[in-house]
Design a protein around this motif. Structure first.
Motif, mmCIF file in Angstrom:
data_model
loop_
_atom_site.group_PDB
_atom_site.id
_atom_site.type_symbol
_atom_site.label_atom_id
_atom_site.label_comp_id
_atom_site.label_asym_id
_atom_site.label_seq_id
_atom_site.Cartn_x
_atom_site.Cartn_y
_atom_site.Cartn_z
ATOM 1 N N ALA A 24 0.641 14.115 -7.174
ATOM 2 C CA ALA A 24 1.310 12.932 -6.631
ATOM 3 C C ALA A 24 2.797 13.267 -6.592
ATOM 4 O O ALA A 24 3.563 12.905 -7.494
ATOM 5 C CB ALA A 24 1.034 11.707 -7.495
ATOM 6 N N ASP A 65 0.816 -1.217 0.000
ATOM 7 C CA ASP A 65 0.000 0.000 0.000
ATOM 8 C C ASP A 65 0.848 1.265 0.000
ATOM 9 O O ASP A 65 0.382 2.330 -0.430
ATOM 10 C CB ASP A 65 -0.944 0.007 1.205
ATOM 11 C CG ASP A 65 -2.040 -1.034 1.091
ATOM 12 O OD1 ASP A 65 -2.383 -1.407 -0.057
ATOM 13 O OD2 ASP A 65 -2.557 -1.485 2.122
ATOM 14 N N ASP A 66 2.076 1.167 0.474
ATOM 15 C CA ASP A 66 2.961 2.330 0.454
ATOM 16 C C ASP A 66 3.375 2.711 -0.962
ATOM 17 O O ASP A 66 3.871 3.815 -1.188
ATOM 18 C CB ASP A 66 4.215 2.058 1.292
ATOM 19 C CG ASP A 66 3.908 1.999 2.778
ATOM 20 O OD1 ASP A 66 3.445 3.012 3.319
ATOM 21 O OD2 ASP A 66 4.120 0.926 3.377
ATOM 22 N N SER A 113 7.304 12.469 -10.777
ATOM 23 C CA SER A 113 6.058 12.784 -10.096
ATOM 24 C C SER A 113 4.979 13.002 -11.139
ATOM 25 O O SER A 113 5.270 13.103 -12.349
ATOM 26 C CB SER A 113 6.197 14.019 -9.199
ATOM 27 O OG SER A 113 6.572 15.151 -9.968
ATOM 28 N N THR A 164 2.774 13.909 -0.997
ATOM 29 C CA THR A 164 1.490 13.219 -1.016
ATOM 30 C C THR A 164 1.623 11.735 -1.330
ATOM 31 O O THR A 164 0.735 10.950 -0.996
ATOM 32 C CB THR A 164 0.550 13.867 -2.054
ATOM 33 O OG1 THR A 164 1.176 13.848 -3.346
ATOM 34 C CG2 THR A 164 0.227 15.300 -1.668
ATOM 35 N N PHE A 165 2.711 11.361 -1.980
ATOM 36 C CA PHE A 165 2.980 9.959 -2.336
ATOM 37 C C PHE A 165 4.435 9.676 -1.980
ATOM 38 O O PHE A 165 5.319 9.745 -2.823
ATOM 39 C CB PHE A 165 2.715 9.760 -3.823
ATOM 40 C CG PHE A 165 2.754 8.334 -4.290
ATOM 41 C CD1 PHE A 165 2.717 7.265 -3.416
ATOM 42 C CD2 PHE A 165 2.835 8.057 -5.651
ATOM 43 C CE1 PHE A 165 2.759 5.957 -3.858
ATOM 44 C CE2 PHE A 165 2.868 6.747 -6.120
ATOM 45 C CZ PHE A 165 2.839 5.688 -5.207
ATOM 46 N N PHE A 207 -0.999 4.905 -4.997
ATOM 47 C CA PHE A 207 -1.626 6.210 -4.755
ATOM 48 C C PHE A 207 -2.876 6.302 -5.602
ATOM 49 O O PHE A 207 -2.820 6.113 -6.827
ATOM 50 C CB PHE A 207 -0.657 7.341 -5.135
ATOM 51 C CG PHE A 207 -1.191 8.727 -4.914
ATOM 52 C CD1 PHE A 207 -1.213 9.284 -3.649
ATOM 53 C CD2 PHE A 207 -1.672 9.482 -5.976
ATOM 54 C CE1 PHE A 207 -1.690 10.568 -3.437
ATOM 55 C CE2 PHE A 207 -2.152 10.765 -5.784
ATOM 56 C CZ PHE A 207 -2.167 11.315 -4.507
ATOM 57 N N SER A 208 -4.019 6.552 -4.989
ATOM 58 C CA SER A 208 -5.298 6.571 -5.709
ATOM 59 C C SER A 208 -5.868 7.969 -5.883
ATOM 60 O O SER A 208 -6.970 8.133 -6.411
ATOM 61 C CB SER A 208 -6.317 5.689 -4.966
ATOM 62 O OG SER A 208 -5.856 4.357 -4.863
ATOM 63 N N GLY A 209 -5.128 8.976 -5.456
ATOM 64 C CA GLY A 209 -5.653 10.335 -5.469
ATOM 65 C C GLY A 209 -5.963 10.896 -6.839
ATOM 66 O O GLY A 209 -6.821 11.781 -6.982
#
Length: 210
Positions: free
Chosen positions: A74, A50-51, A88, A78-79, A54-56
């Motif tokens: 991202a 999970d680290d 990024s 934030t990630f 990123f689903s944002g």
């Protein structure tokens, strides 16, 4: 210094620089301050898959602002898994008539259009403007440090994704930078050729003083 000593020093330098390249990843540890090389690494033993997810970027950004644009980033902050990897991403939601105002950052950027129609461009160091209408599927490059922008010229919201070759690109928006500082109005007038009313308006919008 003789050649043998120079060779030994060079070998040590190579070994030290090579040692940093064998690290697979360095998920940022925000318990420590950032350095020029990024954040220190979290202990890999405490990481999970999970680290690295990123689903944002699946959620539309909030365009309820003066520029009618939402930017979902991202970046390393934030990630954290991007820390030290030199990449990024960001999602741009540009409402009808919205703009990503003229800005710069210290790294290059690629934009990929997903929906809508925008005019995108940058200004070279010789003041040549390079701009073009972009539609779904188009990509464009913005070279590092050069001023650039995007404007929605269509009749529907636009969506684009951008990729930058740094986990911390260092954005600087010209309008915001002018309006959010405490430089005296008369100084801003002289360095921008804005009149006093324009300077005060921009300062009111972005919280500047003087």
């Amino acid at each position: 210094m003789d050649l043998s000593k120079i060779f030994i020093i060079f070998s040590l330098m190579v070994s030290f620089t090579s040692a940093t390249s064998v690290i697979d990843f360095c998920v940022a540890d925000f318990n420590f301050p950032v350095t020029p090389a990024g954040y220190p690494c979290r202990n890999p033993a405490n990481l999970t898959v999970d680290d690295f997810v990123f689903s944002g970027l699946s959620v539309a950004g909030n365009t309820s602002n003066i520029f009618n644009v939402g930017v979902t980033a991202a970046f390393d902050l934030t990630f954290p898994a991007l820390n030290g990897l030199g990449i990024s991403l960001a999602r741009l939601d540009i409402g009808v008539g919205g703009v990503v105002p003229i800005h710069s950052h210290r790294v290059s950027e690629v934009i990929l259009m997903i929906e809508g129609t925008i005019i995108a461009g940058f200004i070279g160091s010789d003041n040549t403007a390079y701009y073009k209408t972009l539609n779904k599927g188009d990509i464009m490059i913005f070279p590092h440090t050069l001023l650039h922008f995007q404007v929605n010229v269509g009749d529907a919201p636009a969506l684009a994704f951008v990729s930058l070759n740094s986990a911390n690109p260092g954005f600087q928006f010209i309008t915001t930078s002018i309006g959010a500082n405490d430089l005296p109005t008369e100084i801003v007038q002289r360095i921008t050729l804005f009149d006093a009313a324009q300077v005060r308006r921009v300062k009111r919008l972005f919280g500047g003083t003087n």
